[in-house]
Design a protein around this motif. Structure first.
Motif, PDB file in Angstrom:
ATOM      1  N   ALA A 476       0.831  -1.203   0.000  1.00 35.45           N
ATOM      2  CA  ALA A 476       0.000   0.000   0.000  1.00 35.45           C
ATOM      3  C   ALA A 476       0.869   1.258   0.000  1.00 35.45           C
ATOM      4  CB  ALA A 476      -0.939  -0.002   1.211  1.00 35.45           C
ATOM      5  N   ARG A 477       2.008   1.217   0.697  1.00 32.96           N
ATOM      6  CA  ARG A 477       2.934   2.356   0.679  1.00 32.96           C
ATOM      7  C   ARG A 477       3.452   2.591  -0.740  1.00 32.96           C
ATOM      8  NH1 ARG A 477       6.211   2.773   6.297  1.00 32.96           N
ATOM      9  NH2 ARG A 477       4.515   2.141   7.647  1.00 32.96           N
ATOM     10  N   GLU A 478       3.732   1.514  -1.444  1.00 30.70           N
ATOM     11  CA  GLU A 478       4.228   1.663  -2.811  1.00 30.70           C
ATOM     12  C   GLU A 478       3.140   2.207  -3.736  1.00 30.70           C
ATOM     13  OE1 GLU A 478       5.748  -2.231  -3.588  1.00 30.70           O
ATOM     14  OE2 GLU A 478       7.687  -1.803  -2.653  1.00 30.70           O
ATOM     15  N   TRP A 479       1.868   1.836  -3.491  1.00 30.20           N
ATOM     16  CA  TRP A 479       0.766   2.402  -4.295  1.00 30.20           C
ATOM     17  C   TRP A 479       0.721   3.917  -4.135  1.00 30.20           C
ATOM     18  CZ3 TRP A 479      -3.501  -1.289  -2.069  1.00 30.20           C
ATOM     19  CH2 TRP A 479      -3.240  -2.593  -2.506  1.00 30.20           C
ATOM     20  N   ILE A 480       0.731   4.368  -2.864  1.00 24.83           N
ATOM     21  CA  ILE A 480       0.601   5.809  -2.639  1.00 24.83           C
ATOM     22  C   ILE A 480       1.843   6.533  -3.170  1.00 24.83           C
ATOM     23  CG2 ILE A 480       1.544   5.854  -0.283  1.00 24.83           C
ATOM     24  CD1 ILE A 480      -0.501   7.961   0.402  1.00 24.83           C
ATOM     25  N   GLU A 481       3.017   5.902  -3.093  1.00 25.10           N
ATOM     26  CA  GLU A 481       4.223   6.507  -3.646  1.00 25.10           C
ATOM     27  C   GLU A 481       4.111   6.659  -5.165  1.00 25.10           C
ATOM     28  OE1 GLU A 481       7.133   4.746  -0.147  1.00 25.10           O
ATOM     29  OE2 GLU A 481       7.200   3.886  -2.146  1.00 25.10           O
ATOM     30  N   ASP A 482       3.552   5.650  -5.822  1.00 26.63           N
ATOM     31  CA  ASP A 482       3.342   5.753  -7.272  1.00 26.63           C
ATOM     32  C   ASP A 482       2.391   6.897  -7.601  1.00 26.63           C
ATOM     33  OD1 ASP A 482       5.029   3.635  -7.693  1.00 26.63           O
ATOM     34  OD2 ASP A 482       3.436   2.145  -7.928  1.00 26.63           O
ATOM     35  N   ALA A 483       1.330   7.034  -6.793  1.00 25.92           N
ATOM     36  CA  ALA A 483       0.349   8.092  -7.033  1.00 25.92           C
ATOM     37  C   ALA A 483       0.969   9.467  -6.813  1.00 25.92           C
ATOM     38  CB  ALA A 483      -0.863   7.906  -6.121  1.00 25.92           C
ATOM     39  N   VAL A 484       1.762   9.624  -5.751  1.00 20.37           N
ATOM     40  CA  VAL A 484       2.420  10.906  -5.468  1.00 20.37           C
ATOM     41  C   VAL A 484       3.443  11.231  -6.546  1.00 20.37           C
ATOM     42  CG1 VAL A 484       3.948  12.122  -3.849  1.00 20.37           C
ATOM     43  CG2 VAL A 484       2.008  10.810  -2.980  1.00 20.37           C
ATOM     44  N   GLU A 485       4.137  10.196  -7.026  1.00 24.58           N
ATOM     45  CA  GLU A 485       5.141  10.415  -8.066  1.00 24.58           C
ATOM     46  C   GLU A 485       4.501  10.933  -9.353  1.00 24.58           C
ATOM     47  OE1 GLU A 485       9.320   8.302  -9.069  1.00 24.58           O
ATOM     48  OE2 GLU A 485       7.618   6.991  -8.685  1.00 24.58           O
ATOM     49  N   ALA A 486       3.283  10.439  -9.668  1.00 24.47           N
ATOM     50  CA  ALA A 486       2.593  10.869 -10.888  1.00 24.47           C
ATOM     51  C   ALA A 486       1.910  12.225 -10.730  1.00 24.47           C
ATOM     52  CB  ALA A 486       1.550   9.818 -11.294  1.00 24.47           C
ATOM     53  N   TYR A 487       1.805  12.707  -9.497  1.00 22.07           N
ATOM     54  CA  TYR A 487       1.125  13.975  -9.199  1.00 22.07           C
ATOM     55  C   TYR A 487       2.101  15.136  -9.420  1.00 22.07           C
ATOM     56  CZ  TYR A 487      -0.595  17.666  -6.054  1.00 22.07           C
ATOM     57  OH  TYR A 487      -0.982  18.863  -5.496  1.00 22.07           O
ATOM     58  N   ASP A 488       1.672  16.165 -10.147  1.00 24.12           N
ATOM     59  CA  ASP A 488       2.558  17.274 -10.524  1.00 24.12           C
ATOM     60  C   ASP A 488       2.405  18.523  -9.663  1.00 24.12           C
ATOM     61  OD1 ASP A 488       3.653  15.834 -12.645  1.00 24.12           O
ATOM     62  OD2 ASP A 488       2.017  16.417 -13.987  1.00 24.12           O
ATOM     63  N   GLY A 489       1.379  18.577  -8.811  1.00 24.88           N
ATOM     64  CA  GLY A 489       1.107  19.802  -8.060  1.00 24.88           C
ATOM     65  C   GLY A 489       1.987  19.955  -6.834  1.00 24.88           C
TER      66      GLY A 489
END
Length: 631
Positions: A476-489
């Motif tokens: 789950a930590r890796e999921w949220i890290e992937d999501a944050v990495e794709a986030y540009d704001g």
């Protein structure tokens, strides 16, 4: 010597679903073992079985005779009125009993001089000293300092503490007990960075055996030398730390995949051969085809290996227009006469990623609440850019209607269909009947995961996360890290997860000493700057100046000396002006560690140079005076 032995251990809570299925392994004395697995894989169940808190269905569990075992997640119930100090001192109960017996023996020896009494006194005195009976106060203070248990907290009632604080106190008690076998269930979840690093150093010195459940990847790398992963109720073993486990797990997957594909290719070839033999429709070839088909059935031993599916999770994003996303002006906040921070002047520009760090209780979550408008500052104001849309994942999750189930909560909060809600919930591991549970029935980690699931659909351009990886397993930590990495704001987050901080922070805010230090750089650069600052504080004093040698004669006489004196005066004046400039620049860069280090180094170099220039000028001036007196 074996400290823990488990053989054929099985446990099921639901009929037909074994959470532990024939688990067998052993832990030798002094080993450091990390226990991994998804949330719900049976890790805590295994710990509860080891402590005797939970029974099991089949198998055998053996703890080495005479070994004392302590579990960090199991917080004992203490008598009403016990303070934190009282709880910590329960670690010394055995020593207190020995102390009382020693006092009784001392009194008895005044009248009874028998060898038995003297021998018992000598043996007990030696044991008391060996167990550290004479330095309990020193040990207690060291542990309290390391785990940030302040003198004020030590006076508080244990029953009034939060769950995280109780866990921290219990960890301190177990360390003070000098337990032989430590079972640590997510020990870093309620520790700040300073306390986590102290615990890592303690475990490095600990002579006993450690079995730890943790999703903190840095902690695992620094503290364990063996990994046991529970997968579908069965253990898999890795002889190394977490980094080794990641590489080895990937290597094993590739090997299993190659084996599976090789076997599948052979099965396909034999199946085609058998089919052609059947087509010839002769008795002999039919028999051979049947023989091949039996061989194929015997070959079907390897299932296609499974790899954790990567989820395509992305935060909904809203375009940002402008330069300034957030400004904090003369911000201050305090509680009960204690100032958390004051005079804070900070700006966030477009696209910045900031980690908000500091010890527990310094005001990190309070600052986030002020930014979100949930708390009012004592002075100052928060100004957001006109197109800023905040998204917030708090540390303590609150739902307006906790009696609603997960699907209904999604439908009321998000503009989506029932199927879209269930698809999104499934992506966050909420499946089957779980989606019809009331929100109030979720654990703390599940509530964080559910709130994150809802946050993904919001159109935001400034994301604020307060301990986003707490209670989440590694997947789950890796999921949220992937999501944050794709986030540009813009991103502002509080975290004690060093892996997460290292990956995302490009700027560090540290709440300390009643203010907020602003460091422009990565977490590794910040740590390096802090280490340089500490080393400068403890640097050795400069070496004494060498003895003066006889002054040589200067060619050119008095005029040449006058010229050299004027040059030395100009050099001194130039150095003094630069020192004044450095002092001014140091005040202006008070919150920029990297700049401060450069300025400190330049100042030290310049001070050494100035001392040399003064000595040179004094020498030349004395020689000029001497030359004028003796033409």
């Amino acid at each position: 010597m074996i400290d823990i032995s488990i053989s054929g251990l099985s446990k099921e809570f639901e009929v037909g679903r074994k959470i532990l299925d024939g688990v067998t392994f052993q832990v030798d004395q002094g080993e450091r073992v990390g226990l991994l697995g998804r949330n719900g894989a049976g890790k805590t169940t295994l710990f509860r079985i080891l402590t005797g808190e939970l029974d099991y269905d089949e198998g055998q569990v053996t703890i080495a005779p005479g070994k004392r075992l302590g579990l960090i997640s199991q917080i004992p119930v203490y008598p009403p009125g016990y303070t934190v100090e009282d709880v910590l001192n329960t670690a010394f109960l055995r020593l207190r009993e020995m102390e009382e017996e020693l006092a009784a023996l001392t009194a008895a020896m005044a009248e009874d001089h028998s060898p038995q009494v003297l021998e018992r006194y000598d043996r007990l005195t030696a044991a008391f000293e060996t167990l550290g009976g004479y330095d309990t106060d020193t040990r207690l203070n060291k542990v309290c300092n390391g785990l940030a248990i302040s003198p004020d907290m030590r006076r508080q009632l244990f029953a009034d503490l939060s769950g995280g604080e109780k866990t921290r106190i219990n960890l301190g008690r177990l360390i003070l007990e000098d337990t032989d076998i430590l079972l640590l269930d997510e020990p870093t979840n309620h520790l700040d960075l300073r306390a986590t690093e102290w615990l890592e150093e303690y475990l490095g010195r600990f002579k006993g055996t450690v079995l730890t459940i943790s999703h903190d990847r840095y902690f695992l790398d620094r503290t364990v030398n063996r990994i046991i992963e529970l997968v579908d109720g069965v253990p898999e073993f890795y002889s190394g730390n977490y980094s080794f486990y990641v590489e080895e797990k990937d290597r094993r997957y590739e090997e299993r995949l190659r084996q599976y594909e090789k076997e599948k290719a052979e099965i396909d070839r034999l199946t085609e051969t058998a089919r052609k033999m059947h087509e010839h429709n002769t008795e002999l070839l039919h028999k051979r085809a049947f023989s091949i088909e039996k061989r194929i059935e015997r070959m079907r031993t390897v299932d296609r290996p499974r790899r954790e599916r990567k989820l395509e999770l992305r935060f909904g994003q809203r375009e940002f227009h402008g330069d300034e996303a957030l400004a904090l002006r003369d911000l201050s906040k305090g509680f009960e006469g204690r100032t958390l921070f004051s005079g804070v002047e900070l700006e966030v520009r477009d696209g910045e990623r900031i980690a908000l760090l500091g010890d527990n209780g310094t005001g990190k979550s309070t600052l986030l609440k002020i930014i979100m408008g949930e708390e009012e500052p004592d002075t100052g104001r928060v100004r957001q850019g006109p197109t800023v849309k905040l998204g917030y994942l708090p540390q303590i999750i609150h739902f307006d209607r906790p009696e609603r189930n997960l699907v209904d909560t999604m439908l009321y909060a998000q503009n989506c269909s029932t199927q879209q809600a269930r698809d999104r919930l499934a992506a966050f591991q909420f499946r089957g009947e779980d989606v019809f549970k009331p929100v109030s029935a979720l654990s703390g980690g599940e509530q964080s995961r559910f709130r994150l699931c809802m946050l993904m659909d919001e159109k935001i351009n400034f994301l604020i996360l307060d301990e986003p990886t707490n209670h989440l397993d590694i997947a789950a930590r890796e999921w949220i890290e992937d999501a944050v990495e794709a986030y540009d704001g813009n991103l502002l987050f509080v975290s004690h997860d060093r892996y997460f901080i290292n990956k995302f922070a490009k700027r560090i805010w540290v709440v300390e000493q009643g203010g907020i230090t602003d460091f422009r750089g990565t977490f590794e650069q910040y740590r390096a700057a802090v280490e340089r600052r500490e080393s400068l504080k403890h640097a050795a004093p400069p070496a004494p100046a060498p003895e003066k040698k006889p002054r040589p004669k200067v060619a050119g006489g008095t005029k040449e000396l006058e010229k050299q004196v004027r040059a030395a005066e100009r050099a001194v004046e130039k150095a003094e002006i630069r020192l004044d400039e450095i002092a001014q620049e140091t005040e202006e860069a008070a919150s920029d560690y990297l700049r401060l280090q450069d300025l400190y180094q330049e100042r030290e170099k310049l001070e050494d140079e100035l001392a040399h220039l003064y000595a040179q000028w004094e020498d030349l001036a004395a020689r000029l005076e001497e030359a004028r007196g003796n033409p």
